[in-house]
Each structure stands twice: as C-alpha cells, then as structure tokens.
Design a protein around this motif. Structure first.
Motif, mmCIF file in Angstrom:
data_model
loop_
_atom_site.group_PDB
_atom_site.id
_atom_site.type_symbol
_atom_site.label_atom_id
_atom_site.label_comp_id
_atom_site.label_asym_id
_atom_site.label_seq_id
_atom_site.Cartn_x
_atom_site.Cartn_y
_atom_site.Cartn_z
ATOM 1 N N SER A 3 6.543 6.402 3.268
ATOM 2 C CA SER A 3 6.590 6.019 4.677
ATOM 3 C C SER A 3 7.611 6.873 5.408
ATOM 4 O O SER A 3 8.742 7.023 4.953
ATOM 5 N N ASP A 46 -6.619 -3.185 0.519
ATOM 6 C CA ASP A 46 -6.194 -2.312 1.611
ATOM 7 C C ASP A 46 -7.319 -1.880 2.542
ATOM 8 O O ASP A 46 -7.150 -0.990 3.378
ATOM 9 N N TYR A 103 0.820 -1.221 0.000
ATOM 10 C CA TYR A 103 0.000 0.000 0.000
ATOM 11 C C TYR A 103 0.850 1.267 0.000
ATOM 12 O O TYR A 103 0.475 2.275 -0.601
ATOM 13 N N VAL A 104 2.024 1.222 0.632
ATOM 14 C CA VAL A 104 2.832 2.437 0.798
ATOM 15 C C VAL A 104 3.462 2.932 -0.503
ATOM 16 O O VAL A 104 4.024 4.025 -0.518
ATOM 17 N N LYS A 114 -5.250 -3.562 -5.478
ATOM 18 C CA LYS A 114 -5.085 -3.059 -4.113
ATOM 19 C C LYS A 114 -6.039 -3.770 -3.177
ATOM 20 O O LYS A 114 -7.258 -3.785 -3.404
ATOM 21 N N ASP A 161 2.074 4.200 -2.935
ATOM 22 C CA ASP A 161 1.381 5.431 -3.334
ATOM 23 C C ASP A 161 1.442 6.523 -2.275
ATOM 24 O O ASP A 161 1.043 7.652 -2.534
ATOM 25 N N LYS A 162 1.944 6.174 -1.090
ATOM 26 C CA LYS A 162 1.910 7.121 0.018
ATOM 27 C C LYS A 162 3.278 7.453 0.581
ATOM 28 O O LYS A 162 3.493 8.530 1.125
ATOM 29 N N ARG A 189 -8.182 2.120 2.660
ATOM 30 C CA ARG A 189 -7.328 3.102 3.347
ATOM 31 C C ARG A 189 -7.220 4.416 2.580
ATOM 32 O O ARG A 189 -7.057 5.483 3.185
ATOM 33 N N HIS A 190 -7.282 4.351 1.262
ATOM 34 C CA HIS A 190 -7.114 5.570 0.470
ATOM 35 C C HIS A 190 -8.259 6.562 0.650
ATOM 36 O O HIS A 190 -8.170 7.712 0.217
ATOM 37 N N LYS A 204 -7.075 3.193 10.375
ATOM 38 C CA LYS A 204 -6.600 3.812 9.138
ATOM 39 C C LYS A 204 -7.362 3.330 7.911
ATOM 40 O O LYS A 204 -7.112 3.794 6.793
#
Length: 236
Positions: free
Chosen positions: A142, A230, A136-137, A228, A139-140, A233-234, A197
């Motif tokens: 860490s 997840d 998942y990370v 995805k 796109d985000k 979460r997005h 989250k």
C-alpha cells in the motif's frame, strides 16, 4: 464448553456481525472491544461475554489472557479480527506507527495463540480453529498504509507457522478481504474508484466474512491457507 469462541474487536463492523451471528448459531462467544459503544448492548442481550482490552497496552493484554484461562477450560476457536488503520507519516512518529500496527495485527495474535493453545487443544471436538483476518493488501502493499500492509503480511505469515506448529488438532487459516464495507463518510467518487478495482463491482458485505469463517470452522481438511474474498481484484 466445547463451542466457546473468542473474537477480538467486536465493537463494530465485521467483528460485531460475526459475534452476533455466531452467537445465534449456538456458539458461546467471548468478544473483546477497546471502546465502549451502544451496539455492544445488542451483544450483551445475546449473552456474549464482553471483555474490554486495549491491545496497545501489554498489561491489559496479559490480564485478558489470564482472565480467559481462568474462566475457560477449552476453546473451540479464536478469530483475530481486532484491527487499526493508521496512515503512514514521514514525521518522527513513523516508528510509532509501524510499532502500533505490528502490535495489534501481529504481536497480539502471536501472544494470544501461544497462551491459549492449551485451551484449543483441550476442546473435545476433533478440531479447533485459529482464524486470522488479514487483508487483500498483503500481496500488493500500500502506498499510503505501508505499515498497515506490512503488519497484516506478518499476520499472514504467522498463519503458516502456527498451522505447522499446532497440526493436526488446531487448524490455522487466514481470511484476506477487500472492500467488504464502505465507511459512512466515503463519498461517491471514492466508492466508484474502489468498486472499479474489482471484477465484481459491489461491496462484499459482512456476510461474506461470515461465510468464510463458517467454511473454515466446518472444514476438516483446510489449514495453513489464505481464503481471499476480494471480488476478483487480482485480475483487474
């Protein structure tokens, strides 16, 4: 054998679960592991072919590739699950940290895909598959595991390149999970924060990874994509 599938990192968690269930579903599984664990005896009982390999060691990786090519005329698929999760450091070892993350999450899948592509092409079925387990990370990012996130993002990008390179015979996709499983030492406070989250406030579980893998293996029209899993979460 047309249903031989290579899974890296089968010693625990998702890799172990995938090896178990794909073997029971009729696949001849080749599984790599770095550290011997008692659970591997369960895979041996299912006739999973276990090959020890430390992907941080280039020579061991080259020997693994040579062994797979010598013993198999074709492959149905490769699932790149092997992973490590090193935290960032501002010490002199920070370069070593990102080099290790890139090695296991990007360089090794890159080398395996290139070397074993002829076996995937030789599979008599209509399609073969390469599946990258990312995160998942990608796109985000860490704050505490930037090297890990960057290396997984590199793996996601390799999905695009290899999908274009090997179409139409070999489908290449990624699965990007988040919060599939807690670790045994995670405390209640951490678990609560992690679950908050996502929109779906529960562990996804290994079964979600298996469902995603089966979807991609069964699909005749999906390539170059990231699936995805997840819990929404997005949107939080």
């Amino acid at each position: 054998m047309s249903k031989t599938i290579l899974i890296t990192g089968v010693g625990k968690r998702v890799g172990f679960y995938l090896a178990q269930h794909l073997s029971k579903s009729g696949y001849q599984v080749i599984g790599t592991y770095r550290t011997p664990r008692p659970e591997l005896q369960q895979l041996e009982a299912l006739e999973v072919q276990l090959l020890q390999c430390d992907f941080y060691d280039i020579q061991q990786t080259e020997q693994l590739i040579a062994k797979i090519k010598a013993n198999n005329s074709s492959l149905r698929g490769i699932i790149h699950n092997a992973s490590d999760w090193l935290p960032d450091s501002d010490s002199a070892c920070s370069i070593s940290t990102i080099e290790k993350m890139i090695r296991i999450h990007a360089s090794t899948p890159y080398a395996l895909n290139l070397a074993l592509a002829p076996l995937l092409q030789n599979n008599p079925l209509q399609f073969s598959d390469i599946i990258h387990i990312t995160d998942y990370v990608v796109d985000k990012g860490s704050k505490k595991h930037a090297a890990y996130a960057a290396s997984k993002a590199a793996l996601q990008n390799l999905t695009l390149s290899f999908a274009a390179k090997y179409a139409p015979k070999i489908k290449v996709n990624s699965i990007a999970p988040a919060m599939l499983m807690f670790n045994p030492d995670d405390d209640d406070n951490y678990k609560t924060k992690a679950l908050n989250k996502a929109l779906i406030k529960q562990e996804g579980g290994e079964a979600e990874a298996l469902r995603a893998v089966n979807y991609l293996l069964d699909s005749g029209y999906t390539t170059g994509q990231t699936l995805k899993i997840d819990g929404g979460r997005h949107l939080v």
